[in-house]
Design an enzyme around this catalytic site. Structure first.
Site, PDB file in Angstrom:
ATOM      1  N   HIS A  84      50.712  69.976  59.427  1.00  0.00           N
ATOM      2  CA  HIS A  84      49.056  69.992  59.710  1.00  0.00           C
ATOM      3  C   HIS A  84      48.760  69.938  61.325  1.00  0.00           C
ATOM      4  O   HIS A  84      48.664  68.716  61.830  1.00  0.00           O
ATOM      5  CB  HIS A  84      48.593  68.705  58.905  1.00  0.00           C
ATOM      6  CG  HIS A  84      46.956  68.843  59.012  1.00  0.00           C
ATOM      7  ND1 HIS A  84      46.215  69.332  58.185  1.00  0.00           N
ATOM      8  CD2 HIS A  84      46.254  68.197  59.969  1.00  0.00           C
ATOM      9  CE1 HIS A  84      44.844  69.404  58.525  1.00  0.00           C
ATOM     10  NE2 HIS A  84      44.721  68.397  59.525  1.00  0.00           N
TER      11      HIS A  84
ATOM     12  N   GLU B 293      50.962  65.768  58.660  1.00  0.00           N
ATOM     13  CA  GLU B 293      50.126  65.852  59.885  1.00  0.00           C
ATOM     14  C   GLU B 293      51.505  65.307  60.990  1.00  0.00           C
ATOM     15  O   GLU B 293      52.298  64.814  60.687  1.00  0.00           O
ATOM     16  CB  GLU B 293      49.006  64.937  60.220  1.00  0.00           C
ATOM     17  CG  GLU B 293      48.450  65.246  61.511  1.00  0.00           C
ATOM     18  CD  GLU B 293      46.921  64.799  61.490  1.00  0.00           C
ATOM     19  OE1 GLU B 293      46.178  65.120  62.131  1.00  0.00           O
ATOM     20  OE2 GLU B 293      46.702  63.816  60.691  1.00  0.00           O
TER      21      GLU B 293
ATOM     22  N   ASP C 144      44.639  67.424  65.278  1.00  0.00           N
ATOM     23  CA  ASP C 144      43.380  67.857  65.761  1.00  0.00           C
ATOM     24  C   ASP C 144      43.410  67.870  67.375  1.00  0.00           C
ATOM     25  O   ASP C 144      44.491  67.841  67.828  1.00  0.00           O
ATOM     26  CB  ASP C 144      42.340  66.693  65.421  1.00  0.00           C
ATOM     27  CG  ASP C 144      42.984  65.368  65.886  1.00  0.00           C
ATOM     28  OD1 ASP C 144      43.537  64.854  65.234  1.00  0.00           O
ATOM     29  OD2 ASP C 144      42.165  64.889  66.852  1.00  0.00           O
TER      30      ASP C 144
ATOM     31  N   ASP D 160      55.282  70.068  51.965  1.00  0.00           N
ATOM     32  CA  ASP D 160      55.298  70.763  53.365  1.00  0.00           C
ATOM     33  C   ASP D 160      54.132  71.801  53.202  1.00  0.00           C
ATOM     34  O   ASP D 160      54.326  72.930  52.983  1.00  0.00           O
ATOM     35  CB  ASP D 160      56.415  71.488  53.383  1.00  0.00           C
ATOM     36  CG  ASP D 160      56.803  72.028  54.799  1.00  0.00           C
ATOM     37  OD1 ASP D 160      55.722  71.925  55.591  1.00  0.00           O
ATOM     38  OD2 ASP D 160      57.576  72.933  55.081  1.00  0.00           O
TER      39      ASP D 160
END
Length: 671
Positions: free
Chosen positions: A515, A567, A201, A558
């Site tokens: 991610h 992530e 993020d 994956d």
């Protein structure tokens, strides 16, 4: 010991003992030790270190199948097709972590640099041997932080295909209602640029930045001579400040903006109210906020600023006053935490991003006190250090006791002998269990010492385990710990329960779909290189389809969807970078820095610590001499080989001398 509900599993690392090792395998004892006659039966998979093996080190290859099988005949051929080794694999054991049968082929006898083919049964792989095989991954594991910079554009000059526009300038950040104060009421706009994106993020969290930044600073502090010439390809390269410190400073500068000047408290995070979609940084448009001050943020901040201060005081010329700024900020944050010892963070109702909540900060208090005492020498901090309340095990963002142990042992002359002895016992208790696991488990890796190893971010656990084995070697000089650390590193690079190399951009079967918003949104086939993915996580909290297995070591997919297993985060990459670079460092002929005191200079400084006369023994002419105090101020400049420190305040000092055309720095402890 921590009892944090969110990731309580990691707490159990402090209870590690040898009797816990491989419990699942022990329960499956009846299924182990199958017929050991040689077979050529079909083998499911060969798993190996896909980056390569070092010359002069153990080289293990795992032969793996879901079904039981006997020992396997194998051959190794060089690039010209010549057979250089034949043999049979070892006894076949059931590895409970993945419910797979494993037989180990030891190919250590092959030791000439080159490319080799390994054949067993009807399977084959190609592996590499060399002395510099970690050179590239050692650089890129650090450069990951540059790729993840906030408030920066990434140019093609330094980012190649991964160039991107500037995003998140963070020069207009709002004070959230949970963080309001009389001097900064709700809605106040502040500037808080720089820093690293925390994970997949685009938010920035002090607690996770704390352990990440500490680990990189510790890497520099433990291997200073190595990092002074280490290049990682960032815009600041080429100056007098080592590249790793240039990169760390990008995040330190941001962390400093997260402290409220009026009281020393530290905001827990800088974030949008919700996670963004799959967009590049420059396409992010949501408002950003600083949210609630917390005790855990203040203590992480204090510890990191303290270690950073003692490192940056050596670079007063390059960054004037920075060391003083850092230690002043550390002291203010620690004072705030002592006045607000139970301000635990919890997401406000309108904030849905990562919480990093922690309702037990006893470990952070110990860690911060240790770092502040080392840097300042002030008894107000040493009196807060209580070794009996410090636990061992594997560090994580919400369990920092092991970081205190590492620093105590690295600065052992600063602490009472009883404290050092206890710290050594604690660290070695963990390291001994890890070493035993590497030497005796079915897969010959460190993971699985506890079933709680396989949690969210299990690869971060594995990387920290390698770091602890290296610190045990540093502390004792016992080569068996270093040997175990080289073998344990195989796990992250392919010899594991899935056959993936978990570092993007490396290996024959690398993680390709992490991610990570930048890698998902940039329209480039390959992800940003050098990122360590989270790794097997039987919790599978993301609900994604395609997990390879429900077993602990195989619970991985994956896929971008899998934030629970795929992530990336700054705190998992930091121990990877620490361990990879340390192993690369030792492969190039360096010896153990026992107890952290480097002595590779043409001058002997003794006694150190001292309560009186300090002597400099050298055959060379000293052309200049300067001693700085803990605040980075010049304290002494007389050019002499005998310095009377009897009237000086107790604490840590930095000696800088010009000798034989070199600038040499040594830490001095005044008792």
């Amino acid at each position: 010991m921590k009892t944090n509900i969110i990731l309580a599993a990691l707490v159990f690392h402090s209870l590690i003992c040898v009797s816990q090792i491989n419990n699942e395998n022990k329960m499956a004892l009846a299924e182990r030790r199958v017929d050991q006659s040689i077979t050529s039966a079909t083998i499911s998979e060969i798993r190996y270190n896909q980056v390569g093996y070092f010359t002069g080190r153990d080289k293990l290859i795992s032969i793996v199948s879901k079904n039981s099988f006997s020992r396997v005949a194998f051959t190794v051929q060089d690039a010209a097709g010549n057979t250089v080794l034949t043999g049979t694999s070892g006894a076949t054991d059931l590895w409970g972590d993945s419910r797979e049968y494993v037989s180990i082929a030891d190919v250590s006898a092959v030791d000439t640099p080159g490319l080799y083919k390994f054949e067993a049964g009807d399977s084959e792989v190609t592996f590499r041997i060399g002395s510099g095989i970690y050179q590239s991954i050692s650089e890129v594991s650090l450069k990951y932080y540059y790729y993840n910079r906030a408030s920066a554009s990434i140019s093609s000059t330094y980012g190649g295909a991964f160039e991107r526009n500037l995003g998140h300038p963070d020069d207009q950040v709002f004070v959230h209602s949970s963080a309001s104060s009389s001097t900064r009421p709700t809605g106040t706009i502040i500037s808080s640029p720089k820093g690293w994106y925390d994970a997949g993020d685009y938010n920035k969290y002090i607690v996770n930045s704390g352990i990440s930044t500490y680990t990189l600073l510790a890497a520099y502090e433990h291997y200073e001579s190595y990092y002074q010439s280490k290049r990682i390809g960032i815009p600041e390269a080429g100056g007098n400040l080592p590249d790793i410190l240039d990169e760390v400073k990008w995040n330190l500068d941001w962390m400093l903006t997260m402290q409220e000047p009026s009281d020393g408290g530290v905001y827990h995070k800088l974030t949008g109210l919700n996670f963004s979609g799959i967009v590049m940084p420059d396409q992010y448009t949501a408002k950003r906020y600083v949210v609630q001050k917390s005790t855990s943020a203040a203590l992480n901040f204090a510890a990191v600023m303290a270690i950073a201060s003692r490192i940056f005081w050596k670079y007063e010329t390059e960054v004037p006053g920075y060391s003083t700024t850092l230690i002043d900020a550390a002291k203010a944050a620690y004072d705030w935490a002592k006045s607000n010892p139970t301000d635990y963070y919890k997401n406000p109702n309108d904030v849905a991003t990562g919480e990093y909540g922690d309702s037990d900060v006893t470990d952070e208090f110990q860690w911060a006190a240790v770092e502040l005492f080392i840097t300042t020498g002030e008894t107000s901090y040493s009196s807060d250090v209580n070794i009996s309340s410090i636990g061992n095990g594997t560090p994580s963002w919400q369990y920092t006791d092991p970081l205190a142990l590492i620093s105590i042992l690295n600065y052992s002359p600063s602490f009472p002998e009883t404290t050092v002895d206890k710290a050594k016992d604690l660290l070695l208790n963990t390291a001994d269990a890890l070493k035993n696991q590497v030497q005796n488990s079915a897969m010959r890796i460190g993971m699985g010492i506890s079933k709680w190893d396989y949690v969210w971010g299990s690869n971060g656990v594995a990387a920290n385990q390698v770091m602890l084995l290296i610190r045990a070697y540093e502390t004792t000089g016992d080569d068996s710990y270093l040997d175990a650390s080289y073998i344990a590193m195989d796990y992250l690079l392919g010899r594991n329960g899935t056959g993936y190399c978990y570092v993007t951009g490396f290996g024959d079967k690398p993680t390709l779909n992490p991610h990570h918003r930048i890698s998902e949104a940039d329209n480039i086939d390959n992800p940003v290189p050098g990122m360590l993915c989270g790794g097997p996580n039987p919790g599978q909290q993301d609900g994604c389809v395609g997990y390879l297995s429900n077993e602990s070591a195989g619970s991985y997919v994956d896929d971008w969807c899998s934030y629970a297993s795929n992530e990336v985060t700054i705190n998992w990459n930091a121990p990877l970078a620490y361990a990879i670079n340390a192993l690369h460092f030792y492969q190039n002929g360096e010896s153990a820095n026992v107890l952290g005191w480097i002595n590779n200079n043409p001058v002997d400084v003794y006694p150190n610590p001292t309560d009186g006369l300090l002597n400099l023994d050298t055959l060379e002419q000293i052309t200049s001499l300067t001693i700085y105090n803990a605040s980075g101020k010049v304290f002494y400049t007389k050019n002499s080989k005998n310095i009377d420190m009897s009237g000086w305040p107790q604490g840590l000092y930095l000696l800088k001398i010009e000798i034989a055309g070199r600038t040499i720095s040594r830490k001095i402890i005044k008792q």
